[in-house]
Enzyme design. Structure first.
Site: not given
Ligand code: MRU
Length: 365
Positions: A54, A56, A249, A259-260
Site C-alpha cells: 500500500r 501511493a 495519494d 491523502n489518508k
Molecule cells: O490506504 P493506504 O495505506 O495505501 O494509504 C496511504 C497513504 O495515505 C499515504 O499517506 C500516501 O500513500 C502517501 S505515500 C508515501
C-alpha cells in the site's frame, strides 16, 4: 531501510527467478515479518486491493511489475493489443485514489508500444518496472534532501532544541520503495544529527501510523510517540508541534491534496495554530488532468469491517475484535482532500513549491 538491521526494499525481483516478484506483506507488520511471492497479474491485483502492499509510490511500482507478470501469461499474439489493454484496465480497478497506479500502468503500456513482438514487450515491461522502481527510490531521496532545510531552519530557530514533527498514516519507506515521502526529510534530519521527535497519528481504521510508521521509526532509531488520531489539535494548541509533514495519494494541479482520511482535519488544526503543513510527494503523485481535487478526486470506500473490528496481536497471533454493535451501519471513506489553501508547500524531487497551479506546472520542467 532497515528491518532488524538488514536492508530491504518493499519490493524486488527474486534473484534466481525473474518471473517471481517479492514483496513485504504489510498486513502482518509490525508483528510478523513475512515475504510474499507475486507470480501473476491476479496475485498483483489482490496484493494491491487487499493492501499487502500500500502507499501511493509502492502501489505504482507493484502495478508496473504486475503488467510484466500479465504479459508473461499471454499465450499467443492473437488480439495482442486488446489483451494488453485488458491487463491495464484490470489492474487499474484495484484501488481508485492513488494516481501512481494509473501513472505506472500508462508508463509501461506506453513503452511497450514501441515493439510488435510479445517477447520484446515482456522485456521492455520488465526494464520499465525496474527503472520506475529505481527512479522512485531516487525521487524519495531527493524529497529528503529538499525537505531537510525546512526542518533545519526550525531547529536553528529553536537553538538546537528538539523539532516536533507530526505525521499521519504511513508515508514512510513502507509506502514507497525506500526512504518514504513524508519520512524522507525526517530520516535525513536524523542522519544529520538534528534533534527531532515525531508525533505519529495512529490513523484509524487500519492504523497504518501505529503499526507501520511507528515500526519504521523504531527500526531506524528515530524518537517518536504514537498518539490517538484526535490528539494532534491539542498538541498544536500547546505548542508541541513545530511542523506537519504528510504524504499524498493524488495531488491535483491546483494543489489540493488527497491523502489518508483525517489529513484534512490536521491541516485545519495546523492552519488555526499557524503551524506549517507540508505535503511530500513525487511528481508521479500529481494528477495533471485534474484541476479541482476536492470535486474530482475519487475517494475510495473500503469494507465496513475495517471500522467494525480492530485487528491486533494477541496470544502470538493476529486477532480481530469487534468494537461496536454488530448491526450499526458503518461507512468507511479511506481518503480525504485537503484544499490547497491549507498546504504551506509541496516537497518534491524537483524542489519545494507553493501548492498552486503556476508553481506545480513549473515542477514538470
Ligand atoms: O490506504 P493506504 O495505506 O495505501 O494509504 C496511504 C497513504 O495515505 C499515504 O499517506 C500516501 O500513500 C502517501 S505515500 C508515501
Amino acid at each position: 531501510m532497515k528491518i532488524n538491521n538488514n536492508y530491504y526494499h518493499t519490493i524486488w525481483v527474486d534473484k534466481t527467478d525473474s518471473k517471481k516478484i517479492q514483496i513485504i506483506d504489510q498486513r502482518s507488520l509490525p508483528f510478523e515479518f513475512k515475504i510474499k511471492d507475486l507470480r501473476t497479474i491476479k496475485e498483483t491485483y489482490i496484493a494491491i486491493k487487499d493492501m499487502w502492499v500500500r502507499g501511493a509510490p509502492l502501489i505504482g511500482v507493484t502495478a508496473a511489475y504486475g503488467i510484466y507478470l500479465g504479459l508473461l501469461s499471454i499465450e499467443n499474439s492473437k488480439n495482442l493489443d486488446q489483451k494488453i489493454k485488458e491487463l491495464g484496465e484490470y489492474l487499474e480497478s484495484s484501488r481508485p485514489t492513488a494516481i501512481n497506479l494509473k501513472y505506472a500502468i500508462d508508463l509501461v503500456l506506453g513503452k511497450i508500444q514501441s515493439s510488435d513482438s510479445l517477447e520484446e514487450k515482456i522485456n521492455i515491461a520488465f526494464d520499465t518496472a525496474n527503472q520506475l522502481k529505481a527512479t522512485e527510490i531516487e525521487n524519495c531521496r531527493l524529497i529528503g534532501v529538499n525537505g531537510f532545510p525546512l526542518i533545519e531552519k526550525i531547529s536553528k530557530a529553536k537553538k538546537g532544541a528538539v523539532v516536533n514533527i507530526l505525521t499521519h498514516c504511513n508515508a514512510g519507506w513502507l509506502a514507497c520503495i525506500d526512504h518514504g515521502t513524508a519520512t524522507a526529510p525526517i530520516y535525513f534530519a536524523h542522519e544529520k544529527g538534528v534533534k527531532i521527535h515525531v508525533w505519529v497519528d495512529e490513523t484509524r481504521p487500519r492504523n497504518q501510523g501505529a503499526r507501520l510508521t511507528a515500526f519504521e521509526l523504531e527500526q531506524q532509531g528515530v524518537p517518536h510517540t504514537v498518539i490517538a488520531d484526535n490528539t494532534g489539535g491539542l498538541l498544536m494548541q500547546k505548542g508541541m508541534v513545530d511542523l506537519v509533514i504528510v504524504g499524498s495519494d493524488r495531488t491535483s494541479v491546483n494543489g489540493d491534496v488527497a491523502n489518508k482520511i483525517g489529513t484534512y482535519l490536521k491541516a485545519l488544526a495546523a492552519h488555526d495554530n499557524s503551524i506549517p503543513f507540508y505535503v511530500a510527494l513525487p511528481l508521479s503523485t500529481i494528477d495533471w488532468d485534474t484541476d479541482d481535487g476536492i470535486n474530482e478526486i475519487p475517494i475510495e470506500q473500503r469494507d465496513e469491517n475495517e471500522v467494525k473490528y480492530v485487528e491486533g496481536w494477541h496470544n502470538d497471533q493476529m486477532t480481530k475484535v469487534r468494537i461496536m454493535p454488530e448491526k450499526s451501519p458503518v461507512v468507511n471513506y479511506a481518503f480525504d482532500v485537503t484544499p490547497a489553501k491549507y498546504v504551506t508547500a509541496l516537497i518534491t524531487e524537483n524542489g519545494v513549491c507553493k501548492a498552486n497551479k503556476t508553481n506545480i506546472e513549473r515542477l514538470k520542467i
